[in-house]
Motif scaffolding. Structure first.
Motif, PDB file in Angstrom:
ATOM      1  N   GLU A  32      12.303   5.143  -0.277  1.00 39.51           N
ATOM      2  CA  GLU A  32      12.034   4.357   0.915  1.00 39.51           C
ATOM      3  C   GLU A  32      11.775   2.902   0.559  1.00 39.51           C
ATOM      4  OE1 GLU A  32       8.316   5.098   2.878  1.00 39.51           O
ATOM      5  OE2 GLU A  32       9.206   4.734   4.828  1.00 39.51           O
ATOM      6  N   THR A  34       9.992  -0.595   0.384  1.00 37.79           N
ATOM      7  CA  THR A  34       8.552  -0.842   0.404  1.00 37.79           C
ATOM      8  C   THR A  34       8.162  -1.800   1.523  1.00 37.79           C
ATOM      9  OG1 THR A  34       8.900  -2.561  -1.234  1.00 37.79           O
ATOM     10  CG2 THR A  34       8.250  -0.407  -2.039  1.00 37.79           C
ATOM     11  N   PHE A  40      10.673  -9.499  -0.085  1.00 39.15           N
ATOM     12  CA  PHE A  40       9.390  -9.024  -0.613  1.00 39.15           C
ATOM     13  C   PHE A  40       9.524  -8.429  -2.008  1.00 39.15           C
ATOM     14  CE2 PHE A  40       6.235  -5.503  -0.912  1.00 39.15           C
ATOM     15  CZ  PHE A  40       5.089  -6.261  -0.906  1.00 39.15           C
ATOM     16  N   HIS A  41      10.507  -7.574  -2.210  1.00 33.64           N
ATOM     17  CA  HIS A  41      10.540  -6.741  -3.418  1.00 33.64           C
ATOM     18  C   HIS A  41      11.969  -6.658  -3.941  1.00 33.64           C
ATOM     19  CE1 HIS A  41       8.767  -2.769  -5.247  1.00 33.64           C
ATOM     20  NE2 HIS A  41       9.251  -3.583  -6.152  1.00 33.64           N
ATOM     21  N   ASN A  42      12.172  -7.137  -5.149  1.00 30.67           N
ATOM     22  CA  ASN A  42      13.487  -7.096  -5.776  1.00 30.67           C
ATOM     23  C   ASN A  42      13.758  -5.679  -6.276  1.00 30.67           C
ATOM     24  OD1 ASN A  42      15.809  -7.540  -7.205  1.00 30.67           O
ATOM     25  ND2 ASN A  42      14.852  -8.755  -8.811  1.00 30.67           N
ATOM     26  N   ASN A 115       1.948 -11.404  -2.559  1.00 31.88           N
ATOM     27  CA  ASN A 115       1.783 -10.052  -3.104  1.00 31.88           C
ATOM     28  C   ASN A 115       3.103  -9.377  -3.447  1.00 31.88           C
ATOM     29  OD1 ASN A 115      -0.977 -10.098  -2.969  1.00 31.88           O
ATOM     30  ND2 ASN A 115      -1.045  -9.234  -0.907  1.00 31.88           N
ATOM     31  N   SER A 116       4.144 -10.154  -3.697  1.00 35.41           N
ATOM     32  CA  SER A 116       5.419  -9.531  -4.024  1.00 35.41           C
ATOM     33  C   SER A 116       5.300  -8.784  -5.351  1.00 35.41           C
ATOM     34  CB  SER A 116       6.507 -10.603  -4.141  1.00 35.41           C
ATOM     35  OG  SER A 116       7.631 -10.057  -4.764  1.00 35.41           O
ATOM     36  N   PRO A 117       5.634  -7.468  -5.347  1.00 36.99           N
ATOM     37  CA  PRO A 117       5.529  -6.705  -6.594  1.00 36.99           C
ATOM     38  C   PRO A 117       6.532  -7.194  -7.634  1.00 36.99           C
ATOM     39  CG  PRO A 117       5.907  -5.260  -4.703  1.00 36.99           C
ATOM     40  CD  PRO A 117       6.136  -6.663  -4.239  1.00 36.99           C
ATOM     41  N   ASN A 187       4.455  -8.174   6.347  1.00 35.17           N
ATOM     42  CA  ASN A 187       4.292  -7.107   7.323  1.00 35.17           C
ATOM     43  C   ASN A 187       4.861  -7.468   8.701  1.00 35.17           C
ATOM     44  OD1 ASN A 187       3.420  -4.503   7.137  1.00 35.17           O
ATOM     45  ND2 ASN A 187       1.511  -4.916   8.227  1.00 35.17           N
ATOM     46  N   ARG A 208       6.882   3.893   8.626  1.00 28.88           N
ATOM     47  CA  ARG A 208       6.735   4.174   7.214  1.00 28.88           C
ATOM     48  C   ARG A 208       6.681   5.674   6.940  1.00 28.88           C
ATOM     49  NH1 ARG A 208       5.412  -0.003   3.812  1.00 28.88           N
ATOM     50  NH2 ARG A 208       4.648  -1.390   5.432  1.00 28.88           N
ATOM     51  N   GLY A 209       7.460   6.117   5.953  1.00 26.50           N
ATOM     52  CA  GLY A 209       7.461   7.510   5.560  1.00 26.50           C
ATOM     53  C   GLY A 209       8.337   8.368   6.452  1.00 26.50           C
TER      54      GLY A 209
ATOM     55  N   LEU B  37       6.858  -2.028 -11.939  1.00 25.31           N
ATOM     56  CA  LEU B  37       7.017  -2.905 -10.781  1.00 25.31           C
ATOM     57  C   LEU B  37       8.017  -4.025 -11.001  1.00 25.31           C
ATOM     58  CD1 LEU B  37       3.332  -3.337  -9.612  1.00 25.31           C
ATOM     59  CD2 LEU B  37       5.169  -2.225  -8.388  1.00 25.31           C
ATOM     60  N   ARG B  53      -2.047 -11.536 -11.145  1.00 23.27           N
ATOM     61  CA  ARG B  53      -2.247 -11.338  -9.716  1.00 23.27           C
ATOM     62  C   ARG B  53      -2.860  -9.969  -9.437  1.00 23.27           C
ATOM     63  NH1 ARG B  53       0.508  -9.171  -5.899  1.00 23.27           N
ATOM     64  NH2 ARG B  53       2.373  -8.792  -7.099  1.00 23.27           N
ATOM     65  N   PHE B  80      -0.347  -2.305  -5.007  1.00 20.67           N
ATOM     66  CA  PHE B  80       0.536  -3.084  -5.870  1.00 20.67           C
ATOM     67  C   PHE B  80       1.940  -3.160  -5.271  1.00 20.67           C
ATOM     68  CE2 PHE B  80      -1.847  -1.757 -10.000  1.00 20.67           C
ATOM     69  CZ  PHE B  80      -2.930  -2.529  -9.612  1.00 20.67           C
ATOM     70  N   TYR B  82       3.005  -2.242  -1.873  1.00 21.65           N
ATOM     71  CA  TYR B  82       3.205  -2.657  -0.487  1.00 21.65           C
ATOM     72  C   TYR B  82       2.536  -3.980  -0.166  1.00 21.65           C
ATOM     73  CZ  TYR B  82       4.590   2.207  -0.177  1.00 21.65           C
ATOM     74  OH  TYR B  82       5.204   3.410  -0.385  1.00 21.65           O
ATOM     75  N   GLY B  83       1.666  -4.462  -1.070  1.00 20.47           N
ATOM     76  CA  GLY B  83       1.003  -5.733  -0.841  1.00 20.47           C
ATOM     77  C   GLY B  83       0.052  -5.740   0.332  1.00 20.47           C
ATOM     78  N   ARG B  93      -1.437   7.252   7.212  1.00 26.09           N
ATOM     79  CA  ARG B  93      -0.797   8.551   7.003  1.00 26.09           C
ATOM     80  C   ARG B  93      -1.724   9.713   7.333  1.00 26.09           C
ATOM     81  NH1 ARG B  93       3.682   8.576   3.699  1.00 26.09           N
ATOM     82  NH2 ARG B  93       4.599   6.523   3.592  1.00 26.09           N
ATOM     83  N   PRO B 271       5.700  12.803   6.751  1.00 23.45           N
ATOM     84  CA  PRO B 271       5.155  11.497   6.375  1.00 23.45           C
ATOM     85  C   PRO B 271       3.633  11.448   6.324  1.00 23.45           C
ATOM     86  CG  PRO B 271       5.873  11.444   8.647  1.00 23.45           C
ATOM     87  CD  PRO B 271       6.218  12.808   8.131  1.00 23.45           C
ATOM     88  N   LYS B 275       2.566  13.040   0.623  1.00 16.69           N
ATOM     89  CA  LYS B 275       3.841  12.468   0.214  1.00 16.69           C
ATOM     90  C   LYS B 275       3.619  11.051  -0.302  1.00 16.69           C
ATOM     91  CE  LYS B 275       8.564  11.991   1.767  1.00 16.69           C
ATOM     92  NZ  LYS B 275       8.612  10.559   2.101  1.00 16.69           N
TER      93      LYS B 275
END
Lengths: 538, 325
Positions: A32, A34, A40-42, A115-117, A187, A208-209, B37, B53, B80, B82-83, B93, B271, B275
């Motif tokens: 899924e 993120t 946000f996330h590479n 906060n980008s991982p 978000n 989400r999920g 990550l 960070r 870490f 989802y920020g 959830r 969900p 999970k």
């Protein structure tokens, strides 16, 4: 009576579900995204979803060749200056027109995402200036010759400056841009109002999920996709994903387990597959004689001897691994990227020759062999642990007594980076789709500040290779660069600094009536899934 | 009573603190999140920036103190991956998992108690023996395999129910629930059944044992002698008395059901929190793992505390023996 009613109800449900399916495509994803923030996330999972909604200046075709998208043309004016001609008449999902300002805004936001991982800024750091000559002509300057700029610009998701709240003029400066307004948080992109791109689909819902729902962008500038609505559901376990396809819950799934493919085909499902850009390879410890996990060599590191490394390569029966363990869903590899991708030389695969391997070991002074530990992840690549076991048996046969040390991916990568293994098996997917990617990371001498050799924990090093590679990295001319990359790759492979095993094949399974052109980057692009059911029925 | 309460509360706090320490240490023993990550072609500067960070450059004790300090402010860290605040992600959830657990609990009682009473009243009949044999199966089948078989049979072979996912939800007080829509119910049934089978077996065995015991009691014999109908004896005299231990056990089992849901949620792509936990472990998203485990600890310790307090209120003997011990 009760039974009959139930059957009837089930039949009615089945019919109505079928009627809706003609306009709707449901895809079972193996992981899924993120976030819905395209910057946000590479991560491949995020990118394959964002490409439906947010496009880039340049797109990658199924073989990772570059093709026009929001830019119709791009050219290097000199070694450090590029001109991009932008497509005219394109609108964002919120109705605002696409101009150079949106591109500048989008590139400016990339390093600012909170906060980008894993930030996309590795693909923007060479950019020193961007300016609009007019609304549809963009000049980009780089801090040195950067032949990969077009590839890198294919990773920049283009956002609508207006929907994101930018000011009327956005100016690029190297230390933070001006006119950015209030940046949307990652978000915020869960809301369709902010998530306005130019892509063939618009975001409808992200739970989400549970699911991601997209609806067709009826004003799309390009070829209209076949489906009115796309539902993507993350089903991370492989077995349940296959079951969801079998039961008709989803119409298509990505990465079905290869052992299930014959069964799916027997049940009349369609399976398509292609080579991926991922090479599975063996990497060895070259740093010094203090190699970990080697016994029976009087404290020496036999892997420093090119003959021993060649012996290891010749001892491996790649055909057998591909046939018996990979079920044919792989191809023996002789290079770090499958030919004919950019920078490959078409080099022959090392032949299986255990006698010659034993002779080489004897020549190197190890006729009695030695003991070694082979590290491998057990949940990262297709059948990874079984492949490692097979390699271990083959090596043991020529006298290198090999013990497999398998661990889960999150453990394995940490241990590998801590140099815990004398030899390990891993994979590399070339995100840029060309040879500099594996060369820079896997075989260039370790120089983390320059971003070289970052995945070279064995510390293989060859100064000649380094200098040729560095030259290639600043050569704009494609033919010349390809030649240089081939030369650099040959140096590493000639002395077996790295041993390629096989290229993975990636498969997709779908119900009859669908079609998907498989991609080397393993992306499942919903808008590329075709409805061919009419042709099949008529 | 007050002394007992304070002492019990202290014990609970101690348990939570000890768990916090264990969870934190355990999570920090597995792998380095940065290796997972950061994109593998990132430069050292990029990696270093990420490490800083995430606060991973600090020594372990320092990280633990920061964590504990934040916990007192109700902050379990920022994910870490989802920020976003880890607790928010887990709580998001929670409703799905609770719904699944409650429906599973309902199924295990609704099916388990009647079968248990039947097996207890007629222990030597073929029916009674079959129920007991079935309950052994329920105990011993691996949850994952059992889930796959349910999917294969009901979703793939018969095509009656969907193979996974949550289906349509409606918001009740801002919380999405799926048991109020037909589509949602259909999605709920298989995972709830899968989760319930183990507990159902437990309920069957418990009920049967209690029924056999109670059926021989004097007051039951007396009721029968008085000529009260069989139906009334079973439903009033026997059932009422066996429900006490069953309810007690189930209250406690609800907590473990939330934790047990991990496998079921993974198989049925439900969900819920379980999970999320599996996904987070694979991505080494430490704050989410810690937040999940702490929340679970909190729920279980909380339920235990409430049950204990109720017990001592109902049964003075518990309080007495505590003082002596």
């Amino acid at each position: 009576m009760t039974l009959r009613t139930t059957t009837l109800a089930a039949a009615i449900l089945a019919v109505s579900a079928h009627g809706a399916a003609a306009q709707e495509l449901t895809i079972g994803l193996s992981s899924e995204p993120t976030s819905m923030d395209p910057q946000f996330h590479n991560l491949a999972t995020n990118t394959q979803v964002r490409l439906n909604i947010f496009e880039s200046l340049i797109a990658q075709d199924p073989l990772q060749g570059l093709e026009p998208s929001l830019a119709t043309k791009w050219e290097a004016l000199d070694d450090t200056t590029w001109r991009y001609s932008l497509r005219e008449g394109v609108e964002f999902h919120d109705g605002t027109p696409f101009t150079a300002r949106d591109v500048i805004y989008s590139v400016c936001r990339i390093p600012l995402v909170e906060n980008s991982p894993s930030s996309f800024s590795i693909y923007t750091q060479s950019v020193t200036d961007m300016r609009a000559e007019d609304d549809h002509t963009l000049i980009i300057e780089t801090n040195g010759p950067n032949p990969l700029l077009p590839v890198e610009s294919s990773t920049w998701a283009i956002l609508s400056a207006d929907a994101s709240g930018a000011e009327d003029t956005v100016t690029f400066t190297e230390d933070g841009c001006e006119g950015m307004g209030t940046l949307p948080a990652s978000n915020d992109f869960n809301s369709p109002d902010v998530a306005a791109g130019t892509g063939p689909y618009m975001l409808d819902e992200f739970t989400r999920g549970s699911q991601i729902v997209l609806t067709r962008n009826e004003d799309y500038w390009g070829e209209a996709p076949d489906w009115e609505r796309i539902v993507m559901r993350p089903i991370t376990s492989a077995g349940p994903r296959v079951a969801a396809l079998l039961s008709g819950d989803v119409d298509m799934i990505e990465s079905p387990p290869i052992q299930d493919l014959p069964r799916l085909e027997d049940a009349n499902f369609k399976v398509v597959d292609s080579l991926s850009n991922r090479i599975i390879y063996l990497h060895m410890y070259h740093q010094d004689h203090d190699a970990p996990g080697i016994e029976g060599t009087n404290g020496e590191n036999p892997l420093l001897d090119a003959k021993v490394r060649e012996a290891i390569s010749l001892a491996i029966n790649r055909e057998a691994i591909v046939e018996r363990i990979m079920g044919g869903y792989a191809e023996p590899a002789g290079e770090l990227l499958p030919p004919p991708m950019f920078g490959t030389s078409g080099r022959a695969v090392d032949a299986y020759d255990p006698e010659r391997a034993q002779a080489l070991l004897a020549e190197a002074g190890y006729e009695d062999g030695f003991k070694i530990v082979l590290g491998t992840p057990n949940d990262r690549y297709i059948n990874d642990e079984q492949v490692a076991q097979a390699v271990a048996q083959m090596l043991t046969r020529i006298g290198i007594e090999t013990e497999v040390d398998a661990s889960t991916a999150s453990q394995f990568f940490s241990r590998r980076n801590d140099q815990e293994f004398p030899i390990y098996m891993a994979g590399w997917g070339a995100a840029s789709g060309e040879m500099s990617s594996p060369l820079k990371s896997l075989v260039a001498s370790y120089d983390p500040d320059a971003g070289l050799g970052v995945t070279n924990p064995g510390r293989y090093s060859n100064p000649e290779l380094d200098s040729i590679l560095k030259e290639a990295m600043v050569t704009i001319d494609d033919d010349k660069r390809s030649q240089l990359l081939q030369k650099a790759e040959s140096i590493a492979l000639d002395e077996h600094g790295i041993i390629p095993l096989h290229y993975e094949r990636t498969a997709w399974a779908m119900k009859p009536g669908l079609d998907y052109e498989p991609r080397v980057d393993q992306y499942t692009l919903a808008f590329e899934v075709k409805d061919v059911s009419d042709e099949a029925q008529d | 009573m007050l002394v007992y309460l304070i002492r019990r509360l202290g014990q609970s706090l101690l348990a939570v603190t000890a768990m916090a320490f264990l969870v934190f240490l355990g999570v920090y023993a597995i792998g380095n999140p940065v290796d997972i990550l950061v994109s593998p072609d990132a430069t050292q500067a990029e990696i270093q920036a990420t490490v800083q960070r995430l606060g991973l450059d600090k020594p372990l004790w320092d990280q633990f103190l920061v964590f504990v300090g934040n916990v007192f402010h109700g902050d379990l860290g920022t994910s870490f991956v989802y920020g976003r605040p880890a607790l928010d992600i887990v709580l998001e959830r929670l409703p799905a998992t609770m719904e699944l657990a409650l429906v599973a609990l309902f199924i295990s009682v609704a099916v388990g108690v009647p079968l248990g009473v039947y097996a207890g009243l007629k222990p030597d009949s073929i029916g009674g023996r079959s129920v007991m044999a079935g309950s052994i199966l329920g105990f011993s089948l691996p949850n994952f395999w059992q889930g796959m078989i349910l999917i294969l049979f009901f979703a793939v072979f018969l095509g009656w129910l969907p193979a996974g996912g949550r289906g349509e939800t409606v918001n009740v007080l801002g919380i999405p629930v799926s048991f109020l829509t037909l589509d949602g119910l259909k999605h709920l049934l298989l995972p709830a059944l899968n989760l319930a089978l183990f507990k159902m077996s437990l309920v069957i065995r418990l009920t049967r044992a209690n029924t056999r015991e109670v059926a021989l009691q004097d007051y039951v014999k007396f009721a029968r002698a008085k000529g009260i109908s069989h139906r009334r004896v079973v439903f009033v005299h026997i059932l009422k008395n066996i429900m006490i231990p069953v309810v007690t056990i189930l209250g406690l089992e609800l907590g473990s059901m939330v934790a047990f849901a991990i496998v079921t949620e993974t198989v049925f792509a439900w969900p819920g929190m379980g999970k999320l936990l599996i996904d987070s472990i694979n991505l080494l998203d430490r704050p989410v793992i810690v937040a999940y485990l702490m929340l679970t600890v909190f729920i279980i310790v909380g339920i235990n505390l409430v049950v204990d307090i109720l017990y001592s209120a109902l049964d003075p003997r518990v309080r007495l023996s505590e003082v002596k011990g």
